[in-house]
Motif scaffolding. Structure first.
Motif, PDB file in Angstrom:
ATOM      1  N   ARG A  85      50.779  34.141  22.812  1.00  0.00           N
ATOM      2  CA  ARG A  85      51.153  35.400  23.955  1.00  0.00           C
ATOM      3  C   ARG A  85      49.929  35.808  24.648  1.00  0.00           C
ATOM      4  N   TYR A  86      48.852  36.335  23.806  1.00  0.00           N
ATOM      5  CA  TYR A  86      47.742  36.873  24.010  1.00  0.00           C
ATOM      6  C   TYR A  86      46.931  35.801  24.926  1.00  0.00           C
ATOM      7  N   LEU A  87      46.835  34.476  24.385  1.00  0.00           N
ATOM      8  CA  LEU A  87      46.049  33.310  25.247  1.00  0.00           C
ATOM      9  C   LEU A  87      46.847  33.312  26.628  1.00  0.00           C
ATOM     10  N   TRP A  88      48.037  33.195  26.692  1.00  0.00           N
ATOM     11  CA  TRP A  88      48.911  33.209  27.931  1.00  0.00           C
ATOM     12  C   TRP A  88      48.213  34.355  28.815  1.00  0.00           C
ATOM     13  N   MET A  89      48.205  35.446  28.343  1.00  0.00           N
ATOM     14  CA  MET A  89      47.915  36.565  29.027  1.00  0.00           C
ATOM     15  C   MET A  89      46.317  36.403  29.529  1.00  0.00           C
ATOM     16  N   ASP A  90      45.593  35.883  28.612  1.00  0.00           N
ATOM     17  CA  ASP A  90      44.123  35.501  29.368  1.00  0.00           C
ATOM     18  C   ASP A  90      43.857  34.565  30.346  1.00  0.00           C
ATOM     19  N   GLY A  91      44.829  33.417  29.989  1.00  0.00           N
ATOM     20  CA  GLY A  91      44.887  32.339  31.001  1.00  0.00           C
ATOM     21  C   GLY A  91      45.288  32.820  32.255  1.00  0.00           C
ATOM     22  N   LEU A  92      46.399  33.718  32.339  1.00  0.00           N
ATOM     23  CA  LEU A  92      46.777  34.304  33.678  1.00  0.00           C
ATOM     24  C   LEU A  92      45.729  35.103  34.465  1.00  0.00           C
ATOM     25  N   GLU A  93      44.935  35.764  33.598  1.00  0.00           N
ATOM     26  CA  GLU A  93      43.789  36.676  34.265  1.00  0.00           C
ATOM     27  C   GLU A  93      42.790  35.724  34.567  1.00  0.00           C
ATOM     28  N   LEU A 104      43.279  32.818  36.118  1.00  0.00           N
ATOM     29  CA  LEU A 104      44.019  32.162  37.275  1.00  0.00           C
ATOM     30  C   LEU A 104      43.610  33.213  38.171  1.00  0.00           C
ATOM     31  N   LEU A 105      43.764  34.413  38.121  1.00  0.00           N
ATOM     32  CA  LEU A 105      43.799  35.608  39.124  1.00  0.00           C
ATOM     33  C   LEU A 105      42.242  35.553  39.390  1.00  0.00           C
ATOM     34  N   LYS A 106      41.271  35.285  38.715  1.00  0.00           N
ATOM     35  CA  LYS A 106      39.736  35.476  38.817  1.00  0.00           C
ATOM     36  C   LYS A 106      39.434  34.144  39.575  1.00  0.00           C
ATOM     37  N   GLY A 107      40.303  33.228  39.666  1.00  0.00           N
ATOM     38  CA  GLY A 107      39.717  31.900  40.419  1.00  0.00           C
ATOM     39  C   GLY A 107      38.978  31.086  39.304  1.00  0.00           C
ATOM     40  N   GLU A 108      39.270  31.223  37.946  1.00  0.00           N
ATOM     41  CA  GLU A 108      38.702  30.470  36.898  1.00  0.00           C
ATOM     42  C   GLU A 108      39.464  29.375  36.666  1.00  0.00           C
ATOM     43  N   TYR A 109      39.694  28.265  37.453  1.00  0.00           N
ATOM     44  CA  TYR A 109      40.969  27.695  37.181  1.00  0.00           C
ATOM     45  C   TYR A 109      40.678  26.547  36.137  1.00  0.00           C
ATOM     46  N   ALA A 110      39.385  26.019  35.945  1.00  0.00           N
ATOM     47  CA  ALA A 110      39.165  24.943  34.616  1.00  0.00           C
ATOM     48  C   ALA A 110      39.408  25.771  33.477  1.00  0.00           C
ATOM     49  N   THR A 152      50.649  31.763  43.492  1.00  0.00           N
ATOM     50  CA  THR A 152      50.322  31.810  42.368  1.00  0.00           C
ATOM     51  C   THR A 152      49.806  33.183  41.694  1.00  0.00           C
ATOM     52  N   THR A 153      49.093  33.879  42.624  1.00  0.00           N
ATOM     53  CA  THR A 153      48.682  35.137  42.407  1.00  0.00           C
ATOM     54  C   THR A 153      49.629  36.138  42.336  1.00  0.00           C
ATOM     55  N   VAL A 154      50.871  35.969  43.296  1.00  0.00           N
ATOM     56  CA  VAL A 154      51.949  36.946  43.169  1.00  0.00           C
ATOM     57  C   VAL A 154      52.905  36.651  41.847  1.00  0.00           C
ATOM     58  N   TRP A 155      53.037  35.465  41.292  1.00  0.00           N
ATOM     59  CA  TRP A 155      53.673  35.101  40.069  1.00  0.00           C
ATOM     60  C   TRP A 155      52.782  35.587  38.898  1.00  0.00           C
ATOM     61  N   CYS A 156      51.537  35.510  39.027  1.00  0.00           N
ATOM     62  CA  CYS A 156      50.615  35.994  37.814  1.00  0.00           C
ATOM     63  C   CYS A 156      50.801  37.534  37.684  1.00  0.00           C
ATOM     64  N   VAL A 157      50.499  38.097  38.630  1.00  0.00           N
ATOM     65  CA  VAL A 157      50.879  39.520  38.976  1.00  0.00           C
ATOM     66  C   VAL A 157      52.444  39.998  38.172  1.00  0.00           C
ATOM     67  N   ARG A 158      53.491  39.193  38.539  1.00  0.00           N
ATOM     68  CA  ARG A 158      54.729  39.583  38.115  1.00  0.00           C
ATOM     69  C   ARG A 158      54.745  39.111  36.430  1.00  0.00           C
ATOM     70  N   VAL A 159      54.295  38.473  35.992  1.00  0.00           N
ATOM     71  CA  VAL A 159      54.195  38.097  34.584  1.00  0.00           C
ATOM     72  C   VAL A 159      53.414  39.069  33.968  1.00  0.00           C
ATOM     73  N   VAL A 160      52.476  39.796  34.443  1.00  0.00           N
ATOM     74  CA  VAL A 160      51.521  40.672  33.534  1.00  0.00           C
ATOM     75  C   VAL A 160      52.272  42.085  33.734  1.00  0.00           C
ATOM     76  N   GLN A 161      52.858  42.174  34.848  1.00  0.00           N
ATOM     77  CA  GLN A 161      53.676  43.258  34.771  1.00  0.00           C
ATOM     78  C   GLN A 161      55.027  43.251  34.030  1.00  0.00           C
ATOM     79  N   GLY A 162      55.539  42.130  33.783  1.00  0.00           N
ATOM     80  CA  GLY A 162      56.397  42.221  32.901  1.00  0.00           C
ATOM     81  C   GLY A 162      57.734  42.106  33.676  1.00  0.00           C
ATOM     82  N   THR A 163      57.831  41.551  34.930  1.00  0.00           N
ATOM     83  CA  THR A 163      58.783  41.387  35.784  1.00  0.00           C
ATOM     84  C   THR A 163      59.888  40.378  35.402  1.00  0.00           C
TER      85      THR A 163
END
Length: 209
Positions: free
Chosen positions: A36-44, A46-52, A168-179
């Protein structure tokens, strides 16, 4: 883990036996929380543009417990990794260059991730007729991306990637917010170190009095 470790060293043999019976379950829970925490890290990332980096982190998250995580039951980690791989391929590898082999390998990887995710959410009727909404968008975007690459229209490919990046940015934000349909927002990680946690033990508090 600290408190379980203390119980394993406790003088009473009954306490030690009880602690030993909980070792396996505790370890499994830690794996789910780690995912779960690694998932959150990966999404963050993504939001920063650190795709690799996001690809590596999300892949690691999925391997912790076969794509499951704490509250993650619908293949969300694999869906997130698929999005990360598309963006990494588009922005960091120049769409694979002119290599058809690289393109085929890329599409095969992403499609495999989406297939594994679908296997998880296929029976979740509450998601609606199209299944997981983020997976549905990625699947459609992937089809369009493949078509644009075949047409070799660089401007259209670049425009399509930008649109996908925004989605993708929209979806990442939704995940982080628990939508919905994602799991509720997770609690902050406990930042206390081992010494601070030890002080909460009952016998440690008694010694201080």
């Amino acid at each position: 883990e600290l408190y379980l470790g203390q119980a394993l060293l406790f003088g009473d043999s009954k306490v030690r036996r009880t602690a030993e019976q909980n070792l396996e379950g505790c370890y499994q829970k830690r794996l789910l929380e780690t995912a779960r925490y690694l998932w959150m890290d990966g999404l963050e990332q993504l939001l920063k543009g650190e795709y690799a980096t996001a690809v590596e982190t999300l892949n690691l998250a999925s391997t912790k417990y076969e794509g499951w995580g704490w509250g993650i039951n619908n293949g969300d980690i694999w869906i997130s990794e698929a999005a990360a791989r598309i963006l990494n391929y588009g922005y960091n590898t120049n769409n694979g260059g002119s290599s058809k082999t690289k393109q085929q390998h890329f599409f095969a990887e992403v499609e495999q991730l989406m297939a594994k995710a679908k296997e998880r959410y296929k029976d979740a009727t509450w998601l609606g007729q199209n299944g997981h909404p983020w997976a549905f968008e990625i699947t459609n975007a992937l089809k369009e991306y493949r078509k644009l690459l075949k047409q070799n229209d660089k401007n259209a490919v670049a425009s399509g990637l930008e649109d996908f990046k925004k989605q993708t940015t929209v979806w990442c934000v939704r995940v982080v917010q628990g939508t919905v349909p994602f799991p509720p927002k997770s609690n902050p990680r406990n930042s206390d170190d081992a010494e601070a946690l030890k002080k909460r033990l009952p016998w440690a508090q008694q010694n201080d009095q």
